[in-house]
Scaffold this motif. Structure first.
Motif, PDB file in Angstrom:
ATOM      1  N   UNK A 106      -6.944  -3.837   8.089  1.00 53.54           N
ATOM      2  CA  UNK A 106      -7.769  -5.037   7.916  1.00 53.54           C
ATOM      3  C   UNK A 106      -7.012  -6.182   7.247  1.00 53.54           C
ATOM      4  N   UNK A 107      -5.832  -6.497   7.740  1.00 47.76           N
ATOM      5  CA  UNK A 107      -5.145  -7.643   7.133  1.00 47.76           C
ATOM      6  C   UNK A 107      -3.844  -7.941   7.841  1.00 47.76           C
ATOM      7  N   UNK A 108      -3.211  -9.034   7.432  1.00 49.33           N
ATOM      8  CA  UNK A 108      -1.910  -9.419   7.973  1.00 49.33           C
ATOM      9  C   UNK A 108      -0.846  -8.435   7.460  1.00 49.33           C
ATOM     10  N   UNK A 160       0.851  -1.207   0.000  1.00 49.41           N
ATOM     11  CA  UNK A 160       0.000   0.000   0.000  1.00 49.41           C
ATOM     12  C   UNK A 160       0.880   1.250   0.000  1.00 49.41           C
ATOM     13  N   UNK A 161       0.456   2.272  -0.738  1.00 49.51           N
ATOM     14  CA  UNK A 161       1.210   3.529  -0.799  1.00 49.51           C
ATOM     15  C   UNK A 161       1.235   4.170   0.587  1.00 49.51           C
TER      16      UNK A 161
END
Lengths: 109, 1006
Positions: free
Chosen positions: B983-985, B926-927
């Motif tokens: 919302x994630x690893x 992700x940026x």
């Protein structure tokens, strides 16, 4: 919304035509200067209530930089003059003295 | 119960009946009514609910100072919240809705908070911060969000239109009451050009209601004849429905004119914002009556005495059948006499002064009215409206001595000059003990460009609240304002109009009724009706140490509502001063800021909406992009194609196709937005050596060099390729967004620091288009167009440029590459660029040439590890952080940023530095994601050790690639970092070399 007269083109400029450039008559310090000198040049600014010297650019006009001597409290403008000087011209100093006897700005009076 | 009187009403036209609706109920009024007068005429006393406690509220005032009667007007595209009923003119079909209640105005659920008011003291919001943090999220915030705000914001686009209007004028007179008319006359007679504005639809202000007599005439006759004479003067302009909104520096004034609020069927602009430059401004803004603080003073039916009189005289409306007057001055007796004359009941005149000896009191007694000096109000009987008044002695703790039946209370605490506009531009006030008000101090006026007074104050705005002295002061103000110009034009103002004052008994300031009211009463004595601030709240603020008036204001929200404290200001100050044991003049006022009354957002925006909001810059090839399905991206004021999706293709797929086609064949890019600055002169070399970190003076004509520019603070601000055109001429390419900024910066240094250097700078960005041709087949394509010059590998080597013609278009070809491929950038005169573009397209068709957009450009530069200003830089990143040491000259004594880069912090080995990042699973980071570090910082937050600056899916490598700044990054090759995501690893990525593609640069040298 101040009105300042551009000393180059003679136009009484509305502030919307101008870009403000902060304190005038700063001395540039480059390589070889002390940390204190460089800090003073880059960051330290006078913020007086009263007589002040400022840089302005006639950005949406002739494009020239000039200086304005004005009062930050009363908004009186004592004079504008070209930016190509190291210190304010005598007639501007005299104009200020007439209106604010005993004034002082940094080491100018 | 309020009602329409059978006759009277100087402003209404009973022959023109108008239908309107309130909360869906059909009602009728007359032309000339305000919404407020029409509602009162229909018996509607309850107008809304207060902000904090949802208390039932009715109309208090008759002008813009009204705090309670705020309405939502209209619907859909013409909906407007928070309109004051007292200044809304009635028109056929007007739709109004009251605000801040649920489910209905009469049965409001929120009113329950009124019963909880002792748990909602001033500073409630601040105090809740001290409670367990979880309470905020689950208890306070949902409750506050539900109850916050008065009106609802409009949900549709405003269908009306608005305009701005500029004017320069000698004298601007704000306020068209008798003082404004007198001042305008005097200034105009002196020869000055005069603009006279009045906020109401009618001229003359209060004088006709108050029954003034001027020059032997009734006020109405005098106003009529003065208007006639002003209208006949060619140097006078006049506007009604125009408010002096704000006075700014050097005579700059904003006026807000409402052209069609009262007549929405007209198609002219709804509002007009006047931008005025006035030589002199005359404030003839009148005075505002103060309420009195007694328990229950916010019950619907409690009104200003002057407002009660206005509704009777101006609109033929009776606010009540039986009115109790409560006053500390003579003026309110006028209301008593007016009511009596209209055949309405006056139950009593309670005068807080020990004696009532003035001529108006005498007239009231002569009329048989029950005047009771030394009395006040202990409380109000009634829940949703006034049913009766409990009378007490003023000098008591509120023991009830009598209960009077009444449905209206007309209160007057004296008059405060409307000094707002005087204060906007820095005028100072002084306290007048006798009149118990702040008035403009003529010795400390707002000053203009010459340091002299730029404002005069006229009439009751100056503190002269009786018509005789008001007119004298107004005439003098007009003469002074017109003087400079008038005398030089050889004209002189006539004599001052003479008002007749009947004499009066001095008022006596009263800040609390009764004087020794206990806490229970003070907690029901409202100061600020709109924001629900009571006497007890100000006392609490003072006890808790909020001694500065500005602090007490913010702690209690006194005067912070849409009425900006027009009624509450002085009463609140007086309570604070009493609590602090300091005189009112020492406590001082809060700051008066523009606008005087709210200005619509539409008027502020004016014509600057939609396409006119901001100009769009278009390259000479824009139309082709548009015709070929460009997916647009804004870049500064430019629009650039992000990608060119073909039919049915997603934008992502288009980018992928464009990158692969360029890398395997040839791609075409419109790079015209690139900044192009020509720097020329005998000192140009020296100048560029100061601006760039590199040595530009040693560049040979015919060659290019990639250069970096830093600020004096040492941080990277722009980059680009510099070409030396001849001995004293350089062409500096800047980033697309940086062209104007860098040009301005060059001018600044040349004009203000090195003004004796002989250098010219010209911004030729729009004079030339630039087309990028990149890919292994780039040279083949150009050769198809029959170039007049040799574009071979040796003749035009990497980082060289040449002039010539291509397809008969004069061009300059730069052999530079931002994609890593064999690449030419072709500059052509703007007027011939489209022709060249079309020829390239045609010649490229057999080669499978593909136009590409900015995203493919970005992906390809990231694959090559090239930095992008604004991605890898954010104003805190040095060239050294980005591993660009090779572009920083060590041979120069000085350049912008050199001194700064010597500072300790700039050479700290722990600085975050540029690396490549490769996710272990091939996904795209992700940026802006941060890499976490062990432990927590001083604020208890997770430590970080780097962040992502650019991140893309690479079609060339078919995996995610990224660049980032990481602590000691280049020393940690191969290490793995963790980037938490929402919302994630966490995503794991390895530190690698930022050059992902063709690290040896063989392709661009082909």
């Amino acid at each position: 919304m101040l009105i300042l007269t551009c000393p180059y083109c003679g136009i009484r400029c509305d502030e919307t035509e101008l870009a403000a450039g902060g304190e005038a008559h700063l001395k540039r310090f480059g390589p070889g200067s002390s940390d204190e000198e460089f800090e003073g040049y880059l960051f330290m600014r006078a913020n007086p209530k009263g007589v002040h010297f400022e840089r302005w650019r006639h950005a949406y006009g002739c494009g020239k930089w000039f200086h304005a001597a004005r009062n930050t409290a009363t908004l009186e403008v004592y004079g504008t003059y070209p930016a190509q000087v190291h210190e304010p011209p005598q007639e501007v100093l005299d104009a200020i003295s007439t209106r604010v006897p005993g004034w002082r700005w940094k080491d100018v009076s | 119960m309020s009602r329409r009187l059978p006759k009277g009403g100087r402003l209404i036209d009973r022959s023109k009946s108008l239908g309107f609706s309130f909360n869906g109920k059909e009602m009728r009024g007359y032309a000339g009514d305000t919404l407020a007068s029409a509602l009162l005429a229909e018996g509607q006393v309850l107008m809304g609910r207060s902000f904090k406690h949802h208390r039932p509220r009715g109309i208090v005032a008759s002008g813009p100072e009204e705090p309670n009667a705020l309405m939502g007007l209209g619907r859909d595209g013409t909906f407007e919240p928070n309109a004051r009923a007292t200044t809304t003119e009635l028109f056929q079909g007007l739709e109004a809705r009251s605000q801040n209640h649920w489910p209905s105005l009469e049965n409001d659920f929120g009113a329950i908070s009124s019963m909880l008011s002792r748990f909602l003291p001033s500073g409630f919001y601040y105090k809740t911060f001290l409670w367990p943090r979880a309470f905020w999220k689950h208890v306070y915030e949902p409750a506050i969000r539900l109850s916050a705000g008065l009106g609802k914001p409009p949900m549709r686009r405003d269908t009306d239109h608005y305009e701005h209007f500029n004017i320069t004028i000698d004298v601007l007179v704000i306020g068209g009451g008798i003082s404004g008319l007198a001042a305008a006359s005097a200034a105009a007679e002196s020869g000055a050009d005069v603009l006279l504005v009045e906020q109401d639809p009618a001229w003359g202000g209060r004088a006709p209601v108050d029954g003034a007599r001027i020059d032997g005439m009734s006020a109405e006759e005098w106003i009529g004849s003065t208007l006639q004479s002003l209208q006949s003067m060619p140097n006078v302009r006049m506007r009604t429905r125009t408010t002096g909104s704000g006075i700014h520096d050097h005579g700059y004034v904003l006026l807000h004119e409402r052209l069609t609020d009262h007549a929405p069927e007209h198609s002219v602009p709804r509002h007009r914002l006047w931008k005025v430059r006035a030589g002199q401004v005359v404030a003839a803004t009148g005075a505002i009556e103060r309420p009195l603080s007694f328990a229950g003073n916010d019950r619907p039916g409690c009104m200003l005495a002057s407002a009660v009189r206005d509704y009777v005289v101006n609109y033929g409306v009776a606010p009540g059948e039986r009115t109790v007057i409560l006053t500390n001055n003579d003026d309110a007796y006028r209301t008593a006499l007016t009511l009596r004359e209209a055949g309405l009941g006056v139950s009593a005149v309670l005068d807080t002064r020990q004696q009532a000896t003035g001529p108006l009191a005498a007239a009231a007694r002569d009329a048989g009215l029950n005047v009771r000096p030394g009395c006040g109000i202990a409380g109000i009987v009634g829940r949703n409206r006034v049913d009766g008044v409990q009378v007490c002695r003023q000098d008591s703790d509120g023991e009830v001595i009598d209960v009077i039946q009444a449905d209206c209370v007309a209160m007057s605490g004296g008059w405060s000059p409307a000094t707002h506009v005087w204060c906007h531009a820095g005028g100072k006030l002084s306290w007048n003990d006798e009149a118990a008000h702040f008035a403009p101090d003529p010795a400390r006026p707002p000053t203009g460009v010459d340091g002299m007074a730029m404002m005069q104050v006229a009439g009751s705005a100056s503190g002269a609240i009786h018509s005789g002295t008001a007119l004298e002061s107004a005439h003098a103000a007009g003469v002074l304002a017109g003087k400079a110009l008038g005398e030089s034009r050889g004209r002189k103002a006539g004599r001052a109009p003479a008002g007749e004052d009947e004499g009066h008994q001095p008022m006596e300031p009263v800040w609390l009724v009764p004087a020794r009211a206990p806490y229970a009463k003070r907690a029901k004595s409202w100061l600020d009706f709109q924001n629900d601030v009571k006497v007890s709240d100000i006392e609490l603020a003072a006890r808790e140490g909020y001694e500065s008036v500005e602090h007490a204001k913010r702690y209690t929200t006194l005067g912070m509502a849409t009425d900006q404290g027009k009624l509450s200001n002085i009463n609140g100050l007086a309570i604070l001063s009493r609590e602090l044991g300091a005189p009112i003049e020492e406590v001082g006022t809060t700051t008066f800021r523009p606008p005087y009354v709210p200005v619509t957002m539409g008027a502020i925006a004016g014509e600057a909406r939609g396409e006119l909001f901001q100009p769009v810059r278009k390259t000479p090839i824009h139309e082709w992009h548009e015709a070929n399905g460009a997916h647009w991206e804004p870049v500064g004021h430019w629009r650039r194609p992000y990608a060119f999706p073909v039919q049915g293709e997603s934008v992502h797929d288009a980018v992928k196709r464009e990158v692969l086609a360029t890398r395997s064949g040839v791609g075409l890019l419109d790079a015209s937005t690139l900044g192009k600055l020509v720097v020329k002169g005998p000192d140009a070399a020296r100048f560029l050596d100061m601006l760039y970190t590199n040595m530009m003076s040693t560049l040979k004509p015919g060659k290019c060099r990639y250069g970096l520019m830093c600020s004096e603070n040492g941080f990277l601000v722009d980059d680009g390729v510099v070409a030396r055109l001849d001995g004293d001429t350089w062409l500096c390419h800047t980033t697309s967004g940086g062209a104007d900024r860098i040009h301005a910066s060059m001018e600044e240094w040349l004009q203000t620091e090195w003004w004796d250097w002989k250098v010219y700078v010209a911004n030729v960005t729009e004079q030339f288009a630039q087309i990028g041709v990149a890919g292994p087949r780039a040279r083949d394509l150009l050769n198809e167009l029959g170039p007049s010059m040799d574009l071979g590998r040796e003749a035009l080597s990497f980082m060289a440029w040449t002039d010539g013609a291509l397809g008969n278009v004069p061009v300059r070809v730069f052999r530079i590459s931002f994609s890593g491929e064999l690449s030419f950038e072709i500059a052509a005169p703007a007027g011939q660029a489209r022709a060249l573009w079309d020829r390239l397209l045609e010649a490229g068709r057999p080669l499978g040439m593909t136009p590409y957009g900015t995203e493919a450009l970005h992906v390809m530069r990231a694959e090559k590890g090239f930095i992008m200003i604004g991605d890898e830089t954010d104003g805190t990143v040095t060239p050294q952080d980005l591993g660009l040491h090779w572009a920083i000259s060590k041979r120069k004594d000085d350049f912008l940023g050199k001194r700064a880069q010597e500072r300790e912090h700039m050479t700290d080995p722990l600085r975050w530095r540029l690396v490549g990042l490769e996710t272990l699973d091939g996904s795209v980071l992700p940026d802006g994601a941060y890499a976490t570090d062990e432990g927590v910082n001083a604020n208890g937050q997770q430590k970080t050790q780097g962040r992502v600056t650019s991140t893309y899916y690479s079609p060339t490598l078919d995996r995610g690639i990224a660049m980032g700044l990481v602590e000691r990054g280049p020393d940690r090759m191969g290490e793995i970092l963790e980037f938490p995501v929402i919302d994630g690893e966490p995503v794991r990525a390895r530190i690698v070399n930022p050059v992902f593609h063709d690290p040896d640069g063989e392709k661009q040298n082909a």
